[in-house]
Scaffold this motif. Structure first.
Motif, mmCIF file in Angstrom:
data_model
loop_
_atom_site.group_PDB
_atom_site.id
_atom_site.type_symbol
_atom_site.label_atom_id
_atom_site.label_comp_id
_atom_site.label_asym_id
_atom_site.label_seq_id
_atom_site.Cartn_x
_atom_site.Cartn_y
_atom_site.Cartn_z
ATOM 1 N N ARG A 6 0.842 -1.191 0.000
ATOM 2 C CA ARG A 6 0.000 0.000 0.000
ATOM 3 C C ARG A 6 0.877 1.240 0.000
ATOM 4 N N LYS A 8 2.541 4.684 1.220
ATOM 5 C CA LYS A 8 2.871 5.129 2.568
ATOM 6 C C LYS A 8 1.995 6.315 2.959
ATOM 7 N N THR A 9 1.654 6.382 4.236
ATOM 8 C CA THR A 9 0.936 7.535 4.765
ATOM 9 C C THR A 9 1.919 8.679 4.953
ATOM 10 N N GLU A 12 4.137 8.019 7.909
ATOM 11 C CA GLU A 12 5.239 7.096 7.611
ATOM 12 C C GLU A 12 6.335 7.793 6.811
ATOM 13 N N GLU A 13 5.964 8.698 5.916
ATOM 14 C CA GLU A 13 6.965 9.434 5.141
ATOM 15 C C GLU A 13 7.823 10.321 6.051
ATOM 16 N N ASP A 16 10.161 8.069 8.010
ATOM 17 C CA ASP A 16 11.244 7.587 7.145
ATOM 18 C C ASP A 16 12.274 8.680 6.885
#
Length: 473
Positions: A6, A8-9, A12-13, A16
């Protein structure tokens, strides 16, 4: 086929981006992270998104929060846990745990003809999401409290109605919901068995029955399985010789053979069990994959000597799990206490109510009808692919997703499975299903996971390598 990852939200970005800075040493141990508002502006996200990302990084130990001061990079001098090295071990013995561990730990790049579930994109995600969204607005009690000792009333009523359609007139005191089908069997084993007792299993039969029973330190006696059920001559001889306490089986769409028990065999099993005072566990997990109902031990017996267990992990979700046990009322009473002792209550109320909602939502029958059609087509196509490799089904099941197949002469399925694992394909070799270790030439294929050119080509290569190694040896 593996599902696509899926997107990334935004949270999450952001997380990261911080991990990348730390990996590139732009941020080192003890360095203060950018302020929430500053980093939100730089990443073009809301401050709440950065707060959530920082909270996640703190929870995983990458950063540390200092009240009133901000967030700082955690001490990275300790070596990180080598997660990449914690994947499936290829050198372990090919035993009943082998397929389970390879399948459960595999990443999305690995294809799994040997696994025991359907591809994720075959499952009714829309219905499950709808149910979970509805439950998210439920009373706080549902989202916070322990499950009641017998589980969701809505799901139990639904199951009792389905039993009645089959001819099982069971009362509410004869049904217990559990955390999963496997937990159901574990509870029954805890309730009925003591270390040293003898249990009959099918040979071949579901490998996790063996693993679970051995965890209970009981003696296993395998009975050869035929296309109509257990070999009754061997079954009755085993009863006479070993005085087993329990017999555990799948009557419908048997795992791994895909066969279905016949009525004469079912009657003989019940008669023999009564004479020798043996109980039976009938795992009915594949029932809804049948095009029409076949003989059931629980139906013929009326839940007197037979205990029925089941779950929805094959048809709805293996993530939102819920199982059940149907049995005599006095046994259920003892099993309730046992589940309280081992789990402090019944299954997750959220999981049980979600299952009830999906099953009563009107889409389940359509979902299962579509699954049966897709599986029938997949069985045909997989059979054609296997035939090109000289792999022959032992029988053609009337439904479900397993084909029990014989490999070309001289090939050991465990060796083929090892070579396939090196090539990124998980297979289910025959002897993991066989207590007597007499199924080396056989392999179980999940037709929903086997219908691809990559699987076919990998099998060809693995079989060639296994044949060459055998010749060299």
């Amino acid at each position: 086929m593996p599902s696509r990852p899926r997107p990334k939200t935004r949270t999450e970005e952001v997380a990261d981006a911080i991990r990348t800075k730390i990996a590139a040493r732009a941020l080192g141990t003890g360095d203060r992270l950018p302020s929430v508002r500053g980093f939100a502006a730089a990443m073009k996200v809301s401050p709440s998104t950065v707060v959530e990302a920082y909270d996640r990084l703190a929870a995983e130990g990458t950063i540390r929060a200092r009240p009133g001061s901000g967030f700082y990079v955690a001490d990275t001098r300790l070596p990180p846990v080598p997660l990449a090295e914690m994947g499936p071990r290829r050198d372990r013995a090919v035993d009943p745990f082998w397929v389970s561990r390879q399948s459960l730990d595999a990443d999305l790049s690995v294809e799994m003809p040997g696994c025991g579930w359907l591809p994720a994109d075959w499952m009714p995600h829309a219905a499950i999401r709808k149910s979970l969204r509805s439950l998210a607005r439920a009373d706080d009690v549902l989202l916070s409290n322990y499950g009641t000792t017998r589980g969701s009333q809505a799901l139990r009523r639904l199951l009792l109605a389905r039993f009645a359609e089959e001819g099982i007139e069971a009362g509410a005191d004869q049904l217990l919901l559990t955390g999963s089908g496997t937990q159901s069997i574990d509870l029954v084993c805890r309730f009925l068995l003591s270390p040293g007792d003898t249990v009959l299993v099918d040979d071949p039969g579901y490998f996790n029955f063996q693993a679970l029973l051995r965890a209970h330190r009981v003696e296993l006696v395998g009975v050869p399985y035929t296309r109509s059920g257990p070999d009754m001559a061997a079954f009755e001889a085993a009863l006479q010789a070993h005085k087993p306490r329990l017999y555990i089986t799948n009557s419908a769409l048997h795992n791994p053979t895909g066969t279905t028990i016949t009525a004469p065999v079912a009657h003989r099993i019940l008669q023999a069990a009564a004479v020798h005072d043996m109980m039976i566990v009938e795992d009915d997990i594949f029932a809804d994959f049948e095009p029409s109902p076949s003989p059931r031990l629980a139906v013929l017996d009326g839940l007197d000597r037979v205990i029925r267990v089941g779950s929805f992990s094959k048809t709805l979700s293996a993530s939102v799990r819920c199982g059940y046990i149907a049995a005599r009322a006095d046994w259920i009473e003892g099993l309730v206490d046992l589940q309280v002792a081992t789990s402090f209550g019944g299954p997750s109320p959220v999981a049980a109510e979600a299952m009830a909602d999906v099953l009563t939502g009107g889409s389940y029958r359509k979902h299962m009808a579509e699954l049966r059609q897709k599986l029938a087509r997949a069985q045909d196509r997989t059979g054609e692919r296997l035939a090109r490799l000289g792999i022959v089904p032992w029988t053609l099941p009337r439904g479900g997703f397993y084909l029990w197949c014989r490999l070309p002469d001289g090939l050991d399925s465990a060796e083929v499975a090892r070579h396939s694992m090196d090539l990124g394909i998980v297979l289910a070799p025959g002897n993991v299903f066989s207590p007597s270790q007499s199924a080396a030439p056989f392999m179980r294929f999940n037709v929903a996971q086997s219908d691809s050119a990559r699987v076919e080509e990998t099998l060809r290569i693995a079989m060639d390598r296994a044949a060459s190694a055998s010749t060299e040896g």
